[in-house]
Design an enzyme around this catalytic site. Structure first.
Site, PDB file in Angstrom:
ATOM      1  N   THR A 117      11.974  19.549  72.896  1.00 45.01           N
ATOM      2  CA  THR A 117      11.467  20.068  74.171  1.00 45.01           C
ATOM      3  C   THR A 117      11.172  21.559  74.086  1.00 45.01           C
ATOM      4  O   THR A 117      11.826  22.288  73.328  1.00 45.01           O
ATOM      5  CB  THR A 117      12.522  19.841  75.275  1.00 45.01           C
ATOM      6  N   TYR A 141      20.734  21.276  78.841  1.00 44.18           N
ATOM      7  CA  TYR A 141      19.768  20.344  78.249  1.00 44.18           C
ATOM      8  C   TYR A 141      19.087  20.980  77.027  1.00 44.18           C
ATOM      9  O   TYR A 141      19.058  20.396  75.935  1.00 44.18           O
ATOM     10  CB  TYR A 141      18.734  19.960  79.313  1.00 44.18           C
TER      11      TYR A 141
END
Ligand code: UDP
Length: 326
Positions: A117, A141
């Site tokens: 990501t 995250y």
């Protein structure tokens, strides 16, 4: 025919990759605990219900289906949840990959495409972001995804895995035939939330922040169509199958749309203006994120084809209209 174990293959991006694998004659085997994915999205091969943290579940899947490669999506992805429940994220997103790599080693499988990501960059010093930008994630995250990239590099350095870490920007859109699309619960992403508001489902949308230093005061994101992501996964898989040892690439478009531009595009595609209220900034949102694609173009031949914002929203709307019965 290549058999690919797709962990998290019942989820949004995973299901689209399964569809793309099957379309070119490969065999996707979905490995998913269905904690967030949907059984109805598993249509192009078998489903093994299992958890990546369970060695017996993984060993059973490898023994039964004998995959040549793994594409790994199974992870917790909701940024706010990670801030509240860091242990859950580190367990599933990081310990889960330790478990997966050990199972791959036992089964003698080396190629792994990993779903990373742009959150690994945090708030970048400059945009568009190249892969050499400093890695300073600002969320649990993002830190778990960065930890996995480091784990993969360590294991690859002793020959244990050959990997591609694909750093997605904002995955969006849906299969153009409307067959599958984005179905998160709760939904936190902008485009489905804007479409929901336009369709009159669930009330007014919250717009988080209009006081950023951007062209219209709202955050700018690089939305990339899930079908374009699928092409990149297939290209990465082929490189690994033919011997590439490690690669890391950004996947976006190189430009971005602001929240207000997305809302305008939703209105022009649907003919319905999404009602919204302005709220304060959401914690951890960087003003502008967009990908420099130079490296992805060079190594993966990546060229987004459906990632203009109108096409993304048109495809997402086609799926949601059917899913919501509107
Ligand atoms: N956003 C918003 N309202 C929503 C969802 C998102 O204003 O209901 C904004 C969010 O603050 C960010 C952008 O839209 O600036 C994209 O957010 P999203 O959650 O889709 O993706 P992220 O960039 O956080 O991965």
């Amino acid at each position: 025919m290549t058999t690919v174990l797709v962990t998290g293959g019942a989820g949004f991006v995973g299901a689209h990759i399964c569809k793309a694998l099957a379309a070119r004659g490969d065999r996707p085997v979905v490995f998913d605990n269905l904690s967030a994915g949907h059984e109805h999205a598993v249509r192009w091969g078998p489903l093994v219900r299992g958890d990546i943290r369970s060695a017996p579940d993984l060993d059973r899947a490898f023994a039964e289906h004998r995959p040549d490669a793994v594409i790994h999506f199974a992870a917790n992805i909701e940024v706010g949840e990670g801030q509240r429940l860091p242990l859950r994220f580190w367990d599933n997103n990081v310990a889960g990959v330790v478990s997966l790599l050990a199972a791959m080693e036992r089964a003698g499988v080396a190629p792994l495409v990993f779903s990373s990501t742009c959150a690994v960059y945090g708030e970048p010093d400059s945009v568009p972001i190249t892969e050499s930008e400093s890695l300073k994630p600002v969320s649990v995250y993002g830190r778990t995804k960065l930890a996995v990239e480091q784990l993969l590099a360590d294991v690859a350095s002793v020959g244990g895995v050959r990997y591609a870490a694909l750093r997605y920007f904002n995955a969006a859109g849906a299969s153009p035939d409307g067959e599958i699309g984005e179905e998160h619960d709760p939904e936190t992403h902008l485009i489905p939330n804007a479409l929901k508001a336009a369709a009159g489902i669930g009330g007014r949308m919250k717009l988080f922040g209009t006081d950023y230093d951007t062209r219209d005061g709202t955050c700018i994101r690089d939305y990339v169509h899930v079908m374009d992501l699928a092409d990149a996964h297939l290209a990465a898989l082929d490189l690994l199958l033919s011997g590439t040892r490690a690669l890391t690439a950004n996947l976006g478009t190189g430009h971005g749309a602001s929240v207000l531009e997305v809302l305008r595009a939703v209105e022009s595609v649907t003919g319905l203006a999404p009602p919204y209220d302005v709220h304060p900034r959401r914690d951890g949102d960087a003003p502008i994120l967009s990908a420099d694609l130079t490296h992805a173009r060079a190594v993966l031949g990546f060229e987004p084809k459906r990632s203009d914002i109108e096409t993304i929203i048109t495809d997402a709307w086609r799926f949601h209209k059917r899913a919501w019965g509107v």
